[in-house]
Design a protein around this motif. Structure first.
Motif, mmCIF file in Angstrom:
data_model
loop_
_atom_site.group_PDB
_atom_site.id
_atom_site.type_symbol
_atom_site.label_atom_id
_atom_site.label_comp_id
_atom_site.label_asym_id
_atom_site.label_seq_id
_atom_site.Cartn_x
_atom_site.Cartn_y
_atom_site.Cartn_z
ATOM 1 N N ARG A 4 0.757 -1.308 0.059
ATOM 2 C CA ARG A 4 -0.058 -0.031 0.178
ATOM 3 C C ARG A 4 0.939 1.069 0.092
ATOM 4 N N VAL A 5 0.267 2.311 -0.716
ATOM 5 C CA VAL A 5 1.214 3.639 -0.601
ATOM 6 C C VAL A 5 0.757 4.091 0.826
ATOM 7 N N ASP A 6 1.973 4.333 1.497
ATOM 8 C CA ASP A 6 1.576 4.976 3.039
ATOM 9 C C ASP A 6 2.005 6.648 2.595
ATOM 10 N N VAL A 7 1.134 7.533 2.837
ATOM 11 C CA VAL A 7 1.451 8.939 2.391
ATOM 12 C C VAL A 7 2.414 9.756 3.536
ATOM 13 N N ASP A 8 2.027 9.138 4.626
ATOM 14 C CA ASP A 8 3.032 9.711 5.630
ATOM 15 C C ASP A 8 4.530 9.354 5.245
ATOM 16 N N LYS A 9 4.718 7.991 5.048
ATOM 17 C CA LYS A 9 6.160 7.756 4.505
ATOM 18 C C LYS A 9 6.396 8.433 3.512
ATOM 19 N N VAL A 10 5.843 8.904 2.533
ATOM 20 C CA VAL A 10 6.226 9.712 1.471
ATOM 21 C C VAL A 10 6.428 11.193 1.862
ATOM 22 N N ARG A 11 5.651 11.414 2.810
ATOM 23 C CA ARG A 11 5.804 12.863 3.384
ATOM 24 C C ARG A 11 7.067 12.978 4.070
ATOM 25 N N ALA A 12 7.457 12.120 4.695
ATOM 26 C CA ALA A 12 8.880 11.841 5.450
ATOM 27 C C ALA A 12 9.955 11.898 4.437
ATOM 28 N N ALA A 13 9.709 11.326 3.277
ATOM 29 C CA ALA A 13 10.725 11.138 2.301
ATOM 30 C C ALA A 13 11.147 12.336 1.527
ATOM 31 N N ILE A 14 10.107 13.535 1.678
ATOM 32 C CA ILE A 14 10.479 14.606 0.792
ATOM 33 C C ILE A 14 11.627 15.542 1.245
ATOM 34 N N THR A 15 12.177 15.866 0.524
ATOM 35 C CA THR A 15 13.559 16.858 0.736
ATOM 36 C C THR A 15 13.379 18.061 -0.179
ATOM 37 N N PRO A 16 14.090 19.054 0.068
ATOM 38 C CA PRO A 16 14.139 20.106 -0.787
ATOM 39 C C PRO A 16 14.479 19.593 -2.273
ATOM 40 N N ARG A 17 15.205 18.508 -2.618
ATOM 41 C CA ARG A 17 15.521 18.045 -3.843
ATOM 42 C C ARG A 17 14.546 17.258 -4.436
ATOM 43 N N THR A 18 13.464 17.020 -3.705
ATOM 44 C CA THR A 18 12.449 15.950 -4.377
ATOM 45 C C THR A 18 11.804 16.741 -5.497
ATOM 46 N N LYS A 19 11.930 16.105 -6.723
ATOM 47 C CA LYS A 19 11.504 16.485 -7.885
ATOM 48 C C LYS A 19 10.158 15.751 -8.448
ATOM 49 N N MET A 20 10.275 14.747 -8.134
ATOM 50 C CA MET A 20 9.316 13.757 -8.721
ATOM 51 C C MET A 20 8.838 12.625 -7.700
ATOM 52 N N ILE A 21 7.604 12.262 -7.856
ATOM 53 C CA ILE A 21 7.049 11.040 -7.187
ATOM 54 C C ILE A 21 6.668 10.189 -8.400
ATOM 55 N N LEU A 22 6.981 8.744 -8.502
ATOM 56 C CA LEU A 22 6.462 7.967 -9.715
ATOM 57 C C LEU A 22 5.520 6.968 -8.845
ATOM 58 N N LEU A 23 4.435 6.998 -9.207
ATOM 59 C CA LEU A 23 3.561 5.944 -8.847
ATOM 60 C C LEU A 23 2.869 5.067 -10.005
ATOM 61 N N ASN A 24 2.916 3.579 -9.481
ATOM 62 C CA ASN A 24 2.445 2.676 -10.941
ATOM 63 C C ASN A 24 1.213 2.147 -10.250
ATOM 64 N N THR A 25 0.051 2.358 -10.643
ATOM 65 C CA THR A 25 -1.027 1.596 -10.306
ATOM 66 C C THR A 25 -1.856 1.216 -11.391
ATOM 67 N N PRO A 26 -2.338 -0.072 -11.559
ATOM 68 C CA PRO A 26 -2.056 -1.140 -11.056
ATOM 69 C C PRO A 26 -0.491 -1.710 -11.021
ATOM 70 N N THR B 91 -4.721 7.734 -3.123
ATOM 71 C CA THR B 91 -4.229 8.502 -4.354
ATOM 72 C C THR B 91 -4.497 9.689 -4.261
ATOM 73 N N ARG B 92 -5.659 10.009 -3.760
ATOM 74 C CA ARG B 92 -6.241 11.496 -3.355
ATOM 75 C C ARG B 92 -4.994 12.053 -2.630
ATOM 76 N N GLU B 93 -4.723 11.638 -1.480
ATOM 77 C CA GLU B 93 -3.953 12.083 -0.586
ATOM 78 C C GLU B 93 -2.516 12.293 -1.325
ATOM 79 N N LEU B 94 -1.890 11.361 -1.919
ATOM 80 C CA LEU B 94 -0.578 11.461 -2.789
ATOM 81 C C LEU B 94 -0.677 12.616 -3.693
#
Ligand code: PMP
Length: 369
Positions: free
Chosen positions: A145-167, A180-183
């Motif tokens: 599952r996509v855990d949006v809190d983990k994504v939030r924690a992984a973001i830094t000032p250099r984050t340019k892109m998030i790549l989601l693949n679904t299915p 998906t909405r939260e992300l």
């Protein structure tokens, strides 16, 4: 040839793991092949005919870079009807891979960070490396599952892109509407490009996939016909997103891929009206057949889409397990190819039932051994 000719970017990529599996495969006389990532049904008749007609009627030249109007305009109408975004433009790519390459070229500067969900389709991390970016992995084990809190924690000032693949490839996971909405909202709020690979969108068995573009009008979507119409060799995909990004991608396509094969583009315009729901129902049944055959002896998160599942190796590493499977003529892919962990393996069930039944027999034997 001097080794010094090879660029650092080429040397940074290692494809030996997957090649090893296919080299071993070539030596097997009657392999049970559950390693292939493509639909096994024939290209629909009407699509074959349309390609032959296009060739015979002389549509064999380059098309305009953004795609033959017959296909591009039909895709644009579909995208407009689905999203109603005033700024969303579509163009035709050389397979979904082409769209992924162009999106990376267009958006990633050296040193930029790209968030990938672990496990992920093999090409993603390689492409990030090719453009000098840095992959930041967000772990999704054990349920993918996509855990949006983990994504939030992984973001830094250099984050340019998030790549989601679904299915998803390799897990079959379909992101839920809420995650998906939260992300999508997080990406919008932090001004991060969200790239959504929806190549398996036709293969959903519980409910249709909800695109992140519904919640974030700057989402860049890559999609294609390879899987939905079983024509991986034809190289036709498409990408849609904000006009400025799409224009940059089209410009880069002009100086690289040039265009997708024109006869195949004419055929894909026909493919858009071909109903593949019978095949999808068949794949749903195959998924259930696999789950019924394996669930009591393997830890498997029920996949909601694509045609893969990603069970945990009963003991030892994924690589060791796959070696034992191959000794028993069963071809599967070790999870470490897709992941920072080597604990699982990928099964593709896009195959005849007789192949799946043989595969289940071997896997049951290996679980007991
Ligand atoms: N994205 C994913 C998740 C895939 O699994 C694949 C193919 N295995 C692709 C993109 C590339 O597809 P195409 O043949 O359209 O380039």
């Amino acid at each position: 040839m001097p080794n010094s000719w090879i660029s650092e970017r080429a040397m940074a990529i290692d494809s030996s793991g997957i090649r090893k599996v296919f080299d071993l495969a070539a030596r097997l006389k009657n392999p049970i092949n559950m390693a292939i990532g493509q639909a096994h049904f024939p290209v629909p008749e009407a699509v074959q005919e349309a390609c032959i007609d296009a060739i015979r009627s002389g549509k064999n030249t380059y098309s305009v870079t953004q795609g033959a109007p017959v296909l591009r305009e039909k895709l644009q109408a579909r995208v407009d009807a689905e999203y109603g975004h005033s700024d969303r433009k579509v163009f035709v790519t050389s397979g979904t891979s082409g769209g992924l390459v162009l999106a990376m070229w267009a958006l990633i500067n050296p040193g930029d960070e790209v968030i990938l969900f672990d496990p992920a389709f093999v090409m993603y991390d390689a492409l990030v490396k090719l453009v000098g970016g840095k992959t930041v992995w967000v772990d999704t084990y054990p349920d993918f599952r996509v855990d949006v809190d983990k994504v939030r924690a992984a973001i830094t000032p250099r984050t340019k892109m998030i790549l989601l693949n679904t299915p998803a490839n390799p897990t079959g996971a379909v992101a839920g509407e809420n995650e998906t909405r939260e992300l999508a909202e997080l990406a919008a709020e932090r001004n991060i490009a969200l790239l959504s690979d929806e190549i398996y969108s036709a293969f959903c068995y519980e409910q249709p996939v909800v695109s992140a573009a519904r919640f974030n009008d700057r989402t860049i979507v890559v999609d294609g016909f390879s899987k939905s119409h079983a024509l991986t060799g034809w190289r036709v995909g498409f990408a849609h997103g904000p006009a400025e990004v799409i224009e940059a991608m089209v410009k880069l396509q002009q100086y690289s891929f040039v265009c997708a094969p024109q006869p195949a583009q004419w055929a894909c315009a026909v493919a858009m009206d071909v109903d593949v729901s019978g095949h999808i129902a068949d794949y749903r049944r195959k998924r259930d057949l696999m789950l019924a055959g394996l669930s009591d002896c393997y830890e498997i998160t029920k996949p909601g889409g694509s045609f893969y599942m990603f069970p945990k190796a009963p003991r030892g590493s994924g690589t060791e397990f796959v070696s034992r499977a191959i000794e028993n003529d069963l071809l599967i892919i070790p999870g470490g190819i897709f992941s920072q962990r080597d604990t699982h393996f990928r099964l593709a069930y896009a195959a005849e039932d007789s192949v799946l039944e043989r595969g289940i027999d071997v896997l049951r034997k290996l679980a007991r051994a």
